[in-house]
Design a protein around this motif. Structure first.
Motif, short mmCIF file in Angstrom:
data_model
loop_
_atom_site.label_atom_id
_atom_site.label_comp_id
_atom_site.label_asym_id
_atom_site.label_seq_id
_atom_site.Cartn_x
_atom_site.Cartn_y
_atom_site.Cartn_z
N LEU A 134 22.61 45.53 39.24
CA LEU A 134 22.57 44.18 39.81
C LEU A 134 22.10 43.16 38.79
N ASN A 135 21.19 43.54 37.91
CA ASN A 135 20.76 42.60 36.87
C ASN A 135 21.93 42.20 35.98
N VAL A 136 22.74 43.18 35.59
CA VAL A 136 23.90 42.87 34.74
C VAL A 136 24.92 42.04 35.51
N MET A 137 25.14 42.35 36.78
CA MET A 137 26.08 41.57 37.58
C MET A 137 25.61 40.13 37.72
N ARG A 138 24.32 39.95 37.84
CA ARG A 138 23.77 38.60 37.90
C ARG A 138 24.06 37.85 36.61
N GLN A 139 23.84 38.50 35.50
CA GLN A 139 24.08 37.86 34.20
C GLN A 139 25.57 37.56 33.97
N MET A 140 26.43 38.43 34.50
CA MET A 140 27.86 38.25 34.30
C MET A 140 28.52 37.45 35.42
N ASN A 141 27.72 37.00 36.37
CA ASN A 141 28.19 36.13 37.46
C ASN A 141 29.23 36.82 38.35
N TYR A 142 28.91 38.03 38.79
CA TYR A 142 29.78 38.77 39.68
C TYR A 142 29.24 38.79 41.10
N THR A 143 30.13 38.65 42.06
CA THR A 143 29.81 38.89 43.46
C THR A 143 29.97 40.38 43.73
N VAL A 144 28.94 41.00 44.29
CA VAL A 144 28.94 42.45 44.50
C VAL A 144 29.25 42.77 45.96
N ILE A 145 30.27 43.58 46.17
CA ILE A 145 30.75 43.91 47.51
C ILE A 145 30.53 45.39 47.81
N ASN A 146 30.00 45.67 48.98
CA ASN A 146 30.00 47.05 49.49
C ASN A 146 30.87 47.08 50.75
N ASP A 147 30.37 47.61 51.84
CA ASP A 147 31.19 47.70 53.05
C ASP A 147 30.30 47.76 54.28
N ILE A 206 47.11 41.39 31.50
CA ILE A 206 48.18 41.55 32.48
C ILE A 206 48.52 40.25 33.19
N PHE A 207 47.51 39.47 33.60
CA PHE A 207 47.84 38.23 34.33
C PHE A 207 46.98 37.03 33.95
N GLY A 208 46.14 37.15 32.93
CA GLY A 208 45.49 35.97 32.38
C GLY A 208 44.21 35.50 33.03
N ARG A 209 43.65 36.28 33.95
CA ARG A 209 42.43 35.87 34.64
C ARG A 209 41.38 36.97 34.57
N LYS A 210 40.10 36.57 34.73
CA LYS A 210 38.99 37.51 34.80
C LYS A 210 38.46 37.55 36.23
N PRO A 211 38.19 38.73 36.77
CA PRO A 211 37.72 38.81 38.15
C PRO A 211 36.28 38.31 38.28
N ALA A 212 35.94 37.85 39.48
CA ALA A 212 34.57 37.44 39.77
C ALA A 212 33.93 38.31 40.84
N TYR A 213 34.69 39.31 41.31
CA TYR A 213 34.20 40.21 42.35
C TYR A 213 34.27 41.66 41.85
N VAL A 214 33.31 42.46 42.29
CA VAL A 214 33.27 43.88 41.95
C VAL A 214 32.80 44.69 43.15
N ARG A 215 33.39 45.86 43.31
CA ARG A 215 32.80 46.84 44.23
C ARG A 215 32.41 48.04 43.37
N PRO A 216 31.13 48.38 43.32
CA PRO A 216 30.68 49.46 42.43
C PRO A 216 31.16 50.82 42.90
N PRO A 217 31.50 51.71 41.98
CA PRO A 217 31.88 53.07 42.36
C PRO A 217 30.77 53.74 43.16
N TYR A 218 31.17 54.49 44.15
CA TYR A 218 30.23 55.21 45.02
C TYR A 218 29.28 54.25 45.75
N LEU A 219 29.56 52.96 45.67
CA LEU A 219 28.73 51.91 46.28
C LEU A 219 27.31 51.90 45.73
N GLU A 220 27.13 52.39 44.52
CA GLU A 220 25.80 52.49 43.91
C GLU A 220 25.42 51.18 43.22
#
Length: 253
Positions: free
Chosen positions: A154-167, A134-148
């Motif tokens: 978290l291990n996979v997010m670490r490997q994929m270099n994602y910043t994990v956001i809750n609230d 759609i716009f040529g970029r890959k996100p670096a941030y994620v908010r997990p469903p249900y905040l779970e």
């Protein structure tokens, strides 16, 4: 001759050492991504409006509301929760083109904590590919469903270099809380200290219109700057993974 050799050897060793020691900024970024789940901004004087579960029929109008107010928001988009993301291609690109942060909320909105590492990675990669298409970029941030964030997540997010956001404030719009009840939560929490990262959903018209406009006015009254989640973490340049990417032509889910 011996002196020249020693100098050359020392320079070579220094070069190896320099390559072996990561850039401090990169160290901070990787720690930021992998170390812990983030619930609040890292600085005061800001408010990060963050919306889950889109894209949806209100996405485009929400972008217009934020643009009119001169503020930036964060959209945690899914791939298939409310229909196929490609059916909302124009709205997704509109959010990105107008400088709002477009982030991941997974492909199907599953309970990630009970999934295998491979299944979690697949969820994330499908969203990445859709964003690239759609716009040529890959996100670096994620908010997990249900905040779970349990299990392998978290291990996979670490490997994929994602910043994990809750609230830090759950507006409760998903649980039939009225805008006035949500507004009271912000009033009680106050505008001091580190900035808020609320949990809101753009799939509720009352959130898109009533609550969002109230928050814009509340922020102005309290001298808060409304920013993206990445900006509120002093990571404005890290919203997306480095580089642009070529799409695969997909237009359906």
């Amino acid at each position: 001759m011996l002196f020249a050799y020693a100098v050359t050897a020392l320079a070579s060793a220094a070069g190896v050492w320099a390559r072996a020691v990561p850039n401090p900024i990169e160290v901070m970024k990787r720690t930021h991504v992998a170390g812990s789940v983030i619930t609040k901004c890292s600085k005061s004087g800001v408010l990060a409006l963050a919306y889950d579960d889109g894209p949806y029929q209100y996405t485009s109008s929400l972008v217009d509301t934020l643009n009119t107010a001169g503020v930036k928001g964060t959209f945690f988009f899914t791939g298939t929760l409310y229909g196929c993301i490609y059916n909302q291609r124009a709205a997704v690109k509109k959010a990105y083109d107008n400088g709002h942060q477009v982030a991941s909320h997974t492909w199907t909105h599953p309970h990630m904590g009970s999934m295998s590492a491979g299944a979690i990675q697949s969820e994330m990669e499908k969203v990445e590919q859709a964003f690239v298409n759609i716009f040529g970029r890959k996100p670096a941030y994620v908010r997990p469903p249900y905040l779970e964030t349990g299990g392998q997540f978290l291990n996979v997010m670490r490997q994929m270099n994602y910043t994990v956001i809750n609230d830090d404030i759950d507006t409760g719009d998903w649980n039939n809380q009225s805008p006035s009840s949500s507004e009271a939560m912000f009033t009680r929490a106050g505008a001091g200290g580190q900035g808020h990262i609320p949990l809101m959903h753009e799939t509720y018209q009352s959130t898109v219109t009533t609550l969002t406009n109230w928050l814009i006015n509340w922020a102005k009254t309290n001298n808060l700057k409304i920013v993206t989640v990445a900006e509120c973490l002093d990571d404005a340049g890290g919203m997306y993974k480095q580089g642009t990417f070529t799409g695969n032509g997909a237009s359906s889910c």
